[in-house]
Design an enzyme around this catalytic site. Sequence first.
Site, short mmCIF file in Angstrom:
data_model
loop_
_atom_site.label_atom_id
_atom_site.label_comp_id
_atom_site.label_asym_id
_atom_site.label_seq_id
_atom_site.Cartn_x
_atom_site.Cartn_y
_atom_site.Cartn_z
N TRP A 2 36.50 -61.82 8.73
CA TRP A 2 36.86 -63.00 7.93
C TRP A 2 37.61 -62.60 6.66
CZ3 TRP A 2 31.71 -63.05 10.07
CH2 TRP A 2 31.53 -64.02 11.07
N HIS A 9 36.03 -70.10 6.58
CA HIS A 9 35.48 -70.98 7.62
C HIS A 9 34.78 -72.17 6.96
CE1 HIS A 9 31.83 -67.94 7.64
NE2 HIS A 9 32.15 -68.34 6.44
N ARG A 35 42.86 -67.32 6.26
CA ARG A 35 42.52 -65.92 6.51
C ARG A 35 43.72 -65.02 6.26
NH1 ARG A 35 38.35 -66.28 11.63
NH2 ARG A 35 37.15 -67.94 10.64
N GLN A 76 39.21 -76.07 10.78
CA GLN A 76 37.94 -75.86 11.49
C GLN A 76 37.11 -77.12 11.41
OE1 GLN A 76 35.50 -72.49 10.45
NE2 GLN A 76 36.62 -71.17 11.87
N VAL A 111 23.75 -66.99 12.42
CA VAL A 111 23.00 -67.69 13.49
C VAL A 111 22.24 -66.66 14.33
CG1 VAL A 111 24.39 -69.78 13.72
CG2 VAL A 111 25.11 -67.70 14.89
N ALA A 146 24.11 -74.72 14.18
CA ALA A 146 25.45 -74.73 13.58
C ALA A 146 26.43 -74.56 14.73
CB ALA A 146 25.61 -73.59 12.58
N1 PHE Z 1 32.28 -69.81 11.25
C1 PHE Z 1 32.49 -69.19 12.51
C2 PHE Z 1 33.92 -68.65 12.58
O1 PHE Z 1 34.71 -68.98 11.74
C3 PHE Z 1 32.26 -70.16 13.65
C4 PHE Z 1 30.81 -70.55 13.76
C5 PHE Z 1 30.38 -71.75 13.23
C6 PHE Z 1 29.92 -69.74 14.42
C7 PHE Z 1 29.06 -72.12 13.34
C8 PHE Z 1 28.61 -70.10 14.53
C9 PHE Z 1 28.20 -71.29 13.99
O2 PHE Z 1 34.30 -67.89 13.42
#
Ligand code: PHE
Length: 351
Positions: free
Chosen positions: A155, A177, A203, A217, A260, A314
């Site tokens: 990221w 994100h 990014r 997103q 997660v 999530a």
């Molecule tokens: N934030 C993660 C990404 O940008 C995506 C994601 C969102 C993964 C929620 C798990 C739960 O790649």
Amino acid sequence: MEEKLLQIKNTYLEKVAKAKNLKDLDEIFLALFGKNGEITLATKEFPNLPKDQLPKVAPLLAQIKKELETVIEARREGIREEGYRLLENEKLDLEGGKPLDKKGHLHVFTTFEKEVVELFEKLGFQRFDAPHIDTDEFNFGLLNIPENHPARDLWDTMYIDSEKFGIQPGKMLLRTHTSNSQVRIMRENKLPIRMMNIGRCFRYENLDARHEHTFEQFEIVYVDKNLSMANLQYLSEYFLRTIFGKDIKVRMRPKYYPFVEPGVGVDGECIFCEGKGCKICGFAGWLELAGAGMIHPTVLRNGGVDPEEYSGIAWGFGPSRILMLKYGIDDIRTFLSGDLSKLLKYEEEKS
Ligand code: PHE
């Protein structure tokens, strides 16, 4: 001679009345008063006239001359005025005359955003907006991605010159994100929670057909008692069925995201080959459409939620990826380009 003068007068009065423009009048004037003009020549004949005629002819000529001059001048004025009136009525056509056969419309992102938000509103999700310019803490730290964690490489982003704002350098960034909303959502709302967040992310990318530095997103944060991966599977199926208008098989693959546990990549059966394998899905029969998982206990705690009592889901995806599939767009850069020929095409296909 008298007769001749009267004839000149009548002929030219008629000509003046018929004159269409200033040029015609100039020509008439010359034909009368120029070097070889009829009036000029008539004057030159005076010495040859019998003496008794002169007292009669001279005033007549002077009178005719004056009358013709007056009439010419009056007509000149008239023509000028007509010209002004024409100009006044004339409209400047700034649109090039041809009416546009296409009206403007919303960008395909905006239309899609509305569609997705309405779809999840039906399931009781509410909209939440998180900042685009955020702190390292909300974008990484509180999401279980401490400094120097290798996952940060995934990221990598653009940092803000934060010293200017009295913030330690390297601590303010463009969010990578919509997950930067997770802890805020939990802190700012009463349990149980059903929230969604859609918007721009950024990014530090090497740009190509599949990677943009600026993209969208969509993310859901769902916190309640007894939630499980089954709820997650249902959400994914509901979403894909509604967007693509048909039942799409969904599978979940284990995937690592620090915030997660367990984490999954949500794949949908390839809509182009229906699972048989094609160029678009890389002959896998499946396309990765979303990232998701059960919110990590540490992240729940960071949001003030007791992981012994509550669990959270999530779930997030990139609208551009879905739109590329939906409309067969082969380059993600199309969305933010000014290439209307392509963007209009998607809108046409939609309607
Ligand atoms: N934030 C993660 C990404 O940008 C995506 C994601 C969102 C993964 C929620 C798990 C739960 O790649």
